[in-house]
Design a protein around this motif. Structure first.
Motif, PDB file in Angstrom:
ATOM      1  N   ALA A   1       0.814  -0.741   0.359  1.00  0.00           N
ATOM      2  CA  ALA A   1      -0.064   0.295  -0.135  1.00  0.00           C
ATOM      3  C   ALA A   1       1.042   1.167   0.161  1.00  0.00           C
ATOM      4  O   ALA A   1       2.289   1.352   0.549  1.00  0.00           O
ATOM      5  CB  ALA A   1      -0.593  -0.047   1.332  1.00  0.00           C
ATOM      6  N   ALA A   2       0.219   2.362  -0.425  1.00  0.00           N
ATOM      7  CA  ALA A   2       1.540   3.600  -0.527  1.00  0.00           C
ATOM      8  C   ALA A   2       1.394   3.943   1.069  1.00  0.00           C
ATOM      9  O   ALA A   2      -0.511   4.368   0.748  1.00  0.00           O
ATOM     10  CB  ALA A   2       0.374   4.047  -1.805  1.00  0.00           C
ATOM     11  N   ASP A   3       1.914   4.790   1.203  1.00  0.00           N
ATOM     12  CA  ASP A   3       1.945   5.777   2.054  1.00  0.00           C
ATOM     13  C   ASP A   3       1.108   7.072   2.048  1.00  0.00           C
ATOM     14  O   ASP A   3       2.131   7.539   1.135  1.00  0.00           O
ATOM     15  CB  ASP A   3       3.027   5.961   3.074  1.00  0.00           C
ATOM     16  CG  ASP A   3       3.466   6.636   4.351  1.00  0.00           C
ATOM     17  OD1 ASP A   3       2.444   6.472   4.618  1.00  0.00           O
ATOM     18  OD2 ASP A   3       4.301   6.231   5.221  1.00  0.00           O
ATOM     19  N   TYR A   4       0.007   7.514   2.658  1.00  0.00           N
ATOM     20  CA  TYR A   4      -0.367   8.645   2.611  1.00  0.00           C
ATOM     21  C   TYR A   4       0.325   9.242   3.281  1.00  0.00           C
ATOM     22  O   TYR A   4      -0.222  10.903   3.469  1.00  0.00           O
ATOM     23  CB  TYR A   4      -1.934   8.539   2.387  1.00  0.00           C
ATOM     24  CG  TYR A   4      -2.918   8.101   1.327  1.00  0.00           C
ATOM     25  CD1 TYR A   4      -3.037   8.870   0.294  1.00  0.00           C
ATOM     26  CD2 TYR A   4      -2.949   6.454   1.379  1.00  0.00           C
ATOM     27  CE1 TYR A   4      -3.411   8.384  -0.872  1.00  0.00           C
ATOM     28  CE2 TYR A   4      -2.739   6.514   0.158  1.00  0.00           C
ATOM     29  CZ  TYR A   4      -3.685   6.978  -1.010  1.00  0.00           C
ATOM     30  OH  TYR A   4      -5.056   6.214  -2.224  1.00  0.00           O
ATOM     31  N   GLY A   5       1.461  10.374   3.654  1.00  0.00           N
ATOM     32  CA  GLY A   5       1.761  10.159   4.962  1.00  0.00           C
ATOM     33  C   GLY A   5       1.105  10.533   6.192  1.00  0.00           C
ATOM     34  O   GLY A   5       0.342   9.920   7.129  1.00  0.00           O
ATOM     35  N   ASP A   6       1.769  11.135   7.187  1.00  0.00           N
ATOM     36  CA  ASP A   6       1.048  11.214   8.529  1.00  0.00           C
ATOM     37  C   ASP A   6      -0.479  12.669   8.302  1.00  0.00           C
ATOM     38  O   ASP A   6       0.014  13.762   7.804  1.00  0.00           O
ATOM     39  CB  ASP A   6       2.148  12.317   9.359  1.00  0.00           C
ATOM     40  CG  ASP A   6       2.717  11.108   9.708  1.00  0.00           C
ATOM     41  OD1 ASP A   6       3.226   9.788   9.276  1.00  0.00           O
ATOM     42  OD2 ASP A   6       4.426  11.590   9.719  1.00  0.00           O
ATOM     43  N   GLY A   7      -1.804  11.823   8.856  1.00  0.00           N
ATOM     44  CA  GLY A   7      -2.296  12.595   8.855  1.00  0.00           C
ATOM     45  C   GLY A   7      -1.975  14.076  10.430  1.00  0.00           C
ATOM     46  O   GLY A   7      -1.662  13.881  10.880  1.00  0.00           O
TER      47      GLY A   7
END
Length: 422
Positions: free
Chosen positions: A47-53
């Motif tokens: 899965a791609a990392d959407y960064g830190d919320g």
């Protein structure tokens, strides 16, 4: 937020996938090489990392761990091994996995089409039930097809709308957001007279000039291609659009030197209260919130004669590889993921948007998201299915900012030559 939605176009819920046919929990379908003793099947997911919320460090790995733990508690015969990879590296690492014969069962990333020609993917109807396919926004689902057959399932989407600072509007005596270009210019003039340094935030720098430009083109019935599918970058409507924008720039009603400004910088300026109006997406909201800006509104983007009834649509994808023969187990995981709370959690964490009619309905009570949601079903897209887009897109990013500084017709004409060359 470092993903292709937020960084390339760029917001999530996704396809609500419902189980169609139970399959055997202990079966590996085609008996792939990941089956273990006792009838347990291990699904490998990348899965791609959407960064830190916002305020949620390492939220990508934490999010998927929570999903997997809950799924495995309900499905003890199916283990899911998730590897989260950042957007800069995921395509290269997945390509290496494929070359080495270590193909994942599930991949969530920004594109699917490269795997279709090598017959690596399940068709969508093999891992997705018909009633769920019918819930997908049709325009989005259609982009998951190659030669009429669907292989990619829309995962999350992005859209755009107009943000405006209510405090600055009040100071300038503006009662409501503009709906037309004339109203936008009049509002910008009032904001400037009230001391606002950037009445309209206009990011035409290399980060995402192709998105900002496209939104303005749509407002005048234009776009990168015409209705027949021919490149039309230097069309009369587009030249008129950039002539209008050049007038705003020359009058000091926009971000200074728009061709050198990226969207993140302009969004941060909006959050700091320096900008009266700006086009943005749900992924802009955490930036505004982090800056402490609370009193802003969201409205449809103004067009020449009225607000846009469409928006820029961008999406990421989820897909299933067929090598290990785990169609039934993949379907169970998709079902759990999209019919449970996980899809909603993605939206809450990253301010991404749904790609299903039911997903839109669930969020319909959120006033900040409403303009984005209303526009999604009629979204407009970049011509990314045309191979030339790979050349045209970077050329737009590099040069279209010059269209509000120099002769718009000349700058757009040079881009048209790029599109038509060879």
């Amino acid at each position: 937020m470092n993903n292709k939605l937020a960084g390339g176009a760029a917001v999530g819920l996704a396809a609500l996938l419902v189980l169609a046919g139970c399959g055997s929990e202990g079966s590996g379908g085609g008996g792939g090489n990941q089956a273990s003793s006792g009838g347990q099947v291990t699904l490998k997911m990348v899965a791609a990392d959407y960064g830190d919320g916002p305020g949620k460090p390492n939220s990508g790995e934490t999010f998927w761990k929570g999903v997997v733990d809950e799924f495995q508690a309900a499905n003890p015969n199916i283990k899911v091994d998730v590897q989260v990879i950042n957007w800069n590296d995921i395509d290269k690492q997945v390509a290496t996995m494929v070359q080495n014969g270590q193909v994942p069962d599930i991949l969530q990333t920004g594109d699917y089409s490269g795997f279709v020609k090598d017959n690596l993917l399940y068709k969508v109807d093999e891992v997705l039930s018909p009633n769920v396919s019918g819930d997908l926004l049709q325009k989005f689902a259609d982009f998951g097809k190659v030669d009429g057959t669907a292989y990619g399932i829309p995962f999350v989407s992005s859209a755009r709308a107009l943000f405006y600072n209510k405090d600055l509007f009040g100071k300038a005596g503006i009662n409501e957001p503009p709906k037309t270009w004339d109203e936008l210019k009049a509002a910008a003039e009032k904001l400037k007279a009230a001391g606002v340094t950037q009445p309209f935030g206009l990011p035409l720098g290399q980060e995402e000039a192709q998105a900002e430009s496209f939104l303005w083109m749509l407002g005048n019935g234009g776009g990168y291609k015409d209705a027949s599918g021919k490149w039309a970058i230097n069309s009369a409507p587009n030249v008129e659009t950039f002539t209008y924008l050049k007038g705003l720039v020359d009058a000091g009603l926009t971000t200074p030197n728009p061709g050198t400004k990226d969207r993140k910088t302009v969004w941060e300026d909006f959050g700091a209260g320096k900008v009266g109006m700006v086009n943005g997406g749900p992924m802009s909201i955490p930036i505004f919130d982090a800056a402490g800006l609370k009193n802003y509104g969201v409205a449809p983007i103004p067009g020449k004669s009225g607000p846009l009834d469409t928006t820029l649509g961008v999406m990421d994808w989820i897909m299933a590889f067929n090598k290990n023969g785990h169609a039934a187990e993949i379907k169970k995981f998709f079902d759990f993921f999209y019919t449970g709370n996980a899809a909603q959690k993605i939206s809450d964490t990253y301010k991404l948007l749904p790609v299903t009619n039911s997903g839109i309905k669930k969020l319909s009570g959120d006033e900040k998201l409403k303009p984005f949601l209303d526009a999604l079903p009629n979204a407009s897209f970049y011509p990314f299915q045309d191979p030339k887009w790979a050349e045209v897109n970077p050329a737009i990013k590099q040069t279209i900012g010059g269209a509000v500084k120099e002769d718009p017709a000349k700058v757009l004409g040079e881009l048209q030559k790029v599109a038509e060359a060879g």
